[in-house]
Every structure is written in structure tokens, then in C-alpha cells.
Enzyme design. Structure first.
Site, PDB file in Angstrom:
ATOM      1  N   HIS A  83      31.944   3.669 -12.986  1.00  0.00           N
ATOM      2  CA  HIS A  83      30.680   3.918 -12.311  1.00  0.00           C
ATOM      3  C   HIS A  83      30.799   3.423 -10.884  1.00  0.00           C
ATOM      4  O   HIS A  83      31.312   2.338 -10.654  1.00  0.00           O
ATOM      5  CB  HIS A  83      29.596   3.119 -13.033  1.00  0.00           C
ATOM      6  N   LYS A 309      26.635 -10.338 -12.409  1.00  0.00           N
ATOM      7  CA  LYS A 309      27.834 -11.178 -12.285  1.00  0.00           C
ATOM      8  C   LYS A 309      28.107 -12.041 -13.514  1.00  0.00           C
ATOM      9  O   LYS A 309      29.230 -12.512 -13.689  1.00  0.00           O
ATOM     10  CB  LYS A 309      27.688 -12.118 -11.068  1.00  0.00           C
ATOM     11  N   TYR A 401      29.627  -6.616  -4.318  1.00  0.00           N
ATOM     12  CA  TYR A 401      28.894  -6.018  -5.438  1.00  0.00           C
ATOM     13  C   TYR A 401      29.805  -5.881  -6.651  1.00  0.00           C
ATOM     14  O   TYR A 401      29.423  -6.174  -7.781  1.00  0.00           O
ATOM     15  CB  TYR A 401      28.367  -4.652  -4.991  1.00  0.00           C
TER      16      TYR A 401
END
Ligand code: APR
Length: 404
Positions: A83, A309, A401
Site C-alpha cells: 500500500h 508505529k 511515515y
């Protein structure tokens, strides 16, 4: 659980006693076993509970590399999907970032956490790993010496003791490992982001082919695909909102409003499989080692879900801890164990910093409107504008990210 199973669960020895069978505990167990270290995993929940708990699902490229390195990624390669797009819907319009073309050019892999945990569990047990379910660690004793012990309680209430050379606390934020740290032995950094989310799992196909972040005057809304049939949604809500307070219709209407469905297309609705309210908080313990007791995963630090995370840090820390324990126990070299805490904290604080930045990007500052709030709001809109227009900002975003 049979009598012999519960008596076996109640006592024993191992070089490393691992508390908790989440991503941290199971990656650690698998790597210790493969490294020839005698270990046991003690897990409070039953096997069914561990295998069905739906939580995270966004795996960073580095996490996939770690799991690949240790032969633990077969399931995620077979069932996971890469993704690499996120879409921001804001009061200033919509924009998309294909983050696999930015920063380190790395995608995420979407693989629901309960599937990852089931893979790790199967791999560990098939390899002959020792694990006791329904065995709750109550307290860790003697961590300042080299024969720490863990008192446990079985499902039948029977208590017992496990003894080891090291105890690895992978039992989360409310586990026995944290509770057993002597007062004053660690610094406990905390931050309440002042934001709460209604976390939803919908039996509905994803409504867009991207992670969706909607910033709206009514609050944040988020959209993350989990599988082709199941979608994760987040909806900012008032602190203290009971999970059941909103009807399903109200939830979908509010999601549609904040995701600006009238402009960008309808949301695909379906029954809600799960809902919970998450208060966005972060904390970090320092150091992560107290003598023979070492912390990893949520037991070491809690991070807000704003940047996905938590599970990725847990896997990274488990690999660092496994290597350090194998070096010490198998090769008599204590250096990596001495460095373990500092090495983890470097990654943890970097992730905390980015997670905090994401909270500031996606939410209006909680609290009364007024000049200061208006100032912060303009800063937030400017941050979004930089993300939409600045290549270096987009590269920085992508690197943090996906990275841990
Ligand atoms: N005794 C034994 N087991 C315990 C105890 C205890 N006293 N307390 C908790 N546990 C078990 C829980 O049942 C759970 O299976 O410890 C495990 C901790 O697993 P996780 O909560 O998944 O934590 P961790 O492995 O650190 O992974 C953390 O994964 O779920 C994501 O985003 C989430 O950041 C989080 C990350």
C-alpha cells in the site's frame, strides 16, 4: 486446560522468560529459539483470544525486512497487500501522495495484526517453542540480580514461579513487567495529546484506494483498508465518549460528512464489527533495562495510533533484544545488551516525534476557540499546504511515515 497443562504452566525455568505473546513477545521468542536460546513465553490470554484480537495492520518496509530476515514473512507475502497512497481531504481541497515514489521509496504492507500474530505463533510452536496460554504474570522479582523470577497465576487460580537469567517484558502497557519496576528506577515520559478517536472496524469494502485522512471543522476522520471486505475507520470524538454512544447511522453520516463524500464519492457502508474509544496518549520509559529485566513493545513505550508505529516498533525492538540476548547467552558478549536501551530509544523518540507531528497535522488544537487556537489552526493549514506543494516536505513525510 488439563491439570497437567496448568501444573506445567505454573512453574519452570528458562534462560529467557518472555512475558506476552503479542508481536514483540512472539518475534522475540522465534528469534531466541532460532538462536539456540532456551526460552518460554507466558501469555495471560487464551490462544483464541490472541489469534482473534484485531488491532493494527500497517507494516513498515523495515518490519517486512526483519520478518523476511528470520523466515517469518511467508504469511504476510501470501496474504498481505502493499500500500503506498494516502489522500488528504481538508477545508482547502483534496490531494494525494504516492509515498512509494517519495523519501526512501518504500510502501507499507497491509496485513491485519491478528493474522501476523497467528503466523508468528504457528511458526514458534511448530519449531518446538514453549508457550503457556492463560498464564498471567503477576510480578517480576530479583531483577537486580542474575536469577530473576516471575510469579504467575493460571486460569484455575493456581500460582507458581518461573525462573530465568533474563525476563523480557513484552506484556504491554499494563503488564507485570512495568508494574515490577522499582519506583524511581525509570524516567516515565508521558504526553496526553488531548484527542480521542472512536476506532471502528466495518464489514465493508474500502471506499477509496488510499489511506484517507479527513481534516474537518467537526473533527478528524480516518479510513484504512484492512482487507477487501473489512475497513478500519477512525472518528474524532469527545474525551470520555462511551463506545456505544453513537448509533451506526450517526457514525456513517458523520464519517460521510467529514470525508466530504458529497464531493468525493459515497462511502461503502456495512455493519460495524468492532468499536472502541482510544485516547491519543504517548509514553516512554527510560531506560528500557533494569538489571535482568528488559522491556520491548508497548511495555517500553506507547505511541498514539496517528502514524501506525506501535507494532512496527515492537518488531524492531524484539529483533534488537533477541540479538543482544543471543550475544550474551550464547557468545558471552554483553555489549549489545548494554546498548539495547539506547538503541531502542533512538527509534522510539523519532517515531514519537513524527506521531506527534501527525496529531498536529490532522486535528484542530483541542480546547476553547480564541486567538491562540486560530493561530495554531493557521499553522496546521500551512503544514498541510507544505505537504501538498513542497517536494522536500513530501520526502520527509514519506521517510518518516513508512520508516521506524
Ligand atoms: N501476563 C502475561 N501476559 C500478559 C500480561 C501479563 N500480566 N499482560 C498482558 N499480557 C499479554 C497480552 O494479553 C498481549 O497478548 O501481553 C501481550 C502484549 O501484546 P501487545 O499488546 O500486542 O503488545 P506488543 O507485542 O508490545 O505490540 C504492541 O502492537 O497491537 C499493536 O499497535 C499495537 O503498539 C501495539 C503493538
Amino acid at each position: 486446560m488439563t491439570d497437567s497443562e496448568s501444573s506445567r504452566a505454573a512453574r519452570g525455568t528458562a534462560d529467557v522468560v518472555v512475558l506476552g505473546a503479542g508481536p514483540a513477545g512472539l518475534v522475540l521468542g522465534n528469534l531466541l529459539l532460532a538462536g539456540g536460546v532456551d526460552c518460554v513465553v507466558l501469555e495471560r490470554a487464551t490462544s483464541e483470544q490472541v489469534k482473534s484480537r484485531s488491532r493494527a495492520g500497517f507494516l513498515a518496509a523495515n518490519t517486512v525486512r526483519i520478518l523476511d530476515r528470520h523466515g517469518l514473512a511467508e504469511g504476510l507475502h501470501r496474504r498481505g497487500r502493499t500500500h503506498s497512497t494516502c489522500e488528504f481531504r481538508t477545508e482547502d481541497g483534496r490531494f494525494r501522495l504516492d509515498y512509494a515514489t517519495l523519501g526512501r521509496r518504500e510502501p507499507h504492507t497491509v496485513h491485519p495484526q491478528h493474522e501476523l500474530v497467528t503466523d508468528l505463533l504457528t511458526h514458534y510452536l511448530d519449531a518446538g517453542g514453549r508457550l503457556h496460554f492463560a498464564t498471567e504474570a503477576v510480578a517480576v522479582h530479583g531483577a537486580d540480580g542474575d536469577r530473576p523470577s516471575v510469579t504467575v497465576r493460571g486460569a484455575d487460580g493456581r500460582t507458581g514461579t518461573w525462573q530465568g537469567r533474563y525476563v523480557a517484558g513484552c506484556d504491554g502497557r499494563h503488564g507485570a513487567a512495568r508494574r515490577s519496576l522499582p519506583a524511581g528506577s525509570v524516567r516515565h515520559h508521558r504526553l496526553d495529546h488531548g484527542v480521542s478517536w472512536l476506532a471502528l472496524l466495518a464489514e465493508a469494502p474500502p471506499s477509496l484506494d488510499a489511506v484517507g485522512y479527513a481534516v474537518h471543522e467537526r473533527g478528524f476522520a480516518g479510513h484504512m483498508a484492512r482487507t477487501p471486505e473489512v475497513t478500519r475507520y477512525y472518528l474524532q470524538c469527545e474525551r470520555g465518549t462511551p463506545p456505544g454512544a453513537w448509533s451506526e447511522d450517526r457514525i456513517w453520516d458523520e464519517l460521510a460528512l467529514r470525508m466530504r463524500a458529497s464531493d468525493y464519492g459515497p462511502l461503502r457502508r456495512g455493519p460495524l464489527l468492532h468499536r472502541a474509544v482510544v485516547d491519543l496518549e504517548s509514553d516512554v520509559l527510560e531506560p528500557l533495562r533494569h538489571g535482568s529485566l528488559l522491556l520491548a513493545g508497548d511495555a517500553a513505550s506507547l505511541i498514539s495510533p496517528s502514524a501506525a508505529k506501535g507494532a512496527n516498533l515492537a518488531v524492531l525492538e524484539a529483533e534488537l533484544l533477541a540479538r543482544a540476548l543471543i550475544d550474551d547467552l550464547r557468545h558471552g558478549s554483553p555489549d549489545a545488551l548494554a546498548d539495547y536501551s539506547a538503541r531502542c530509544l533512538e527509534h522510539i523518540w523519532r517515531a514519537q516525534e513524527f506521531s506527534r507531528w501527525m496529531v498536529g497535522l490532522l486535528h484542530r488544537v483541542p480546547g476553547p476557540a480564541g486567538d491562540e487556537a486560530a493561530f495554531h489552526d493557521s499553522l496546521r493549514r500551512s503544514r498541510l499546504a507544505s505537504l501538498r506543494t513542497s517536494c522536500s516536505c513530501q520526502d520527509w513525510f514519506a521517510e518518516n511515515y513508512v520508516g521506524v
